[in-house]
Design an enzyme around this catalytic site. Structure first.
Site, mmCIF file in Angstrom:
data_model
loop_
_atom_site.group_PDB
_atom_site.id
_atom_site.type_symbol
_atom_site.label_atom_id
_atom_site.label_comp_id
_atom_site.label_asym_id
_atom_site.label_seq_id
_atom_site.Cartn_x
_atom_site.Cartn_y
_atom_site.Cartn_z
ATOM 1 N N HIS A 170 -43.380 63.651 60.972
ATOM 2 C CA HIS A 170 -42.949 64.579 59.922
ATOM 3 C C HIS A 170 -44.112 65.052 59.070
ATOM 4 C CE1 HIS A 170 -43.314 61.694 56.536
ATOM 5 N NE2 HIS A 170 -42.893 60.775 57.400
ATOM 6 N N CYS A 186 -43.221 55.860 59.841
ATOM 7 C CA CYS A 186 -43.310 57.168 60.468
ATOM 8 C C CYS A 186 -44.758 57.601 60.690
ATOM 9 C CB CYS A 186 -42.599 58.203 59.608
ATOM 10 S SG CYS A 186 -40.834 57.879 59.396
#
Length: 220
Positions: A170, A186
């Site tokens: 992301h 992440c």
């Protein structure tokens, strides 16, 4: 567990981009809101390989490089030691981007399938994330999309089979983290960079996250 074998031939950010206070969407952003936010996080006269208002270390700027023979076009490979993400292209090349990975043992090497993609996503921290970072409790019911959202402008959702792992590739409003270990699991990218990558990643593509403990010597 995957290891960082020599799968790609090569070709700490200092300051984050200046972003004014966004107007959050009440639910999903409209097309005009998304376009306005995209403009807000994209430098004027943006050039993918040279624009750097964030002060990112130059080696983390995107670059097209040679890919090792036999890799599948469309797949993503994350080199956790060098902090690079490679998107494999047709014709034996790959686009390489600088990334940040998870802190400590929160990084999870493995083979994942991208089963969902979202422009300007919502973000809801997990219970374990709130336990590690109590300040996230503010967003226990979700954070509205916008340039300050923790998932930034784009998110690729990583699954194992049909199970959402809650791991994402992301964008991030914290561009200074690129090149480091900063997230709760992440893989982070500069928002202008993932905006360019996003439309070229297909649902069903495979993402390989390699071990952060193995080493490799890059070839030029």
């Amino acid at each position: 567990m995957l290891t960082r074998r020599h799968f790609i031939a090569t070709g700490a950010a200092l300051f984050s981009a200046s972003i004014s206070n966004p107007v959050f969407a009440n639910s999903w952003p409209t097309a005009s809101q998304k376009a306005a936010w995209d403009a807000q996080v994209t430098p004027a006269s943006f050039d993918l390989e040279t624009s750097n208002p964030w002060g990112v270390q130059p080696r983390f700027l995107p670059r097209r490089v040679e890919a090792r023979a036999g890799l599948t076009p469309g797949d993503i490979h994350v080199d956790a030691v060098a902090r690079y993400l490679y998107h494999i292209e047709e014709g034996g090349t790959a686009m390489r981007y600088g990334v940040a990975i998870a802190r400590g043992n929160l990084y999870e090497p493995g083979t994942y399938t991208i089963r969902r993609k979202v422009e300007w996503p919502h973000w809801t921290p997990t219970k374990s994330m709130i336990e590690r970072n109590p300040e996230y409790a503010e967003f226990e019911n979700g954070q509205e999309p916008g340039p300050r959202n923790a998932l930034g402008s784009r998110a690729l959702y990583l699954f194992v089979g049909q199970r959402d792992t809650y791991l994402r590739i992301h964008g991030t409003p914290q561009a200074r983290s690129i090149g480091g270990r900063a997230s709760s699991g992440c893989v982070r990218m500069v928002m202008a960079h993932i905006n360019e990558l996003y439309p070229r990643v297909a649902i069903g593509a495979t993402a390989f996250l390699y071990s952060a403990e193995d080493s490799v010597t890059a070839r030029s």
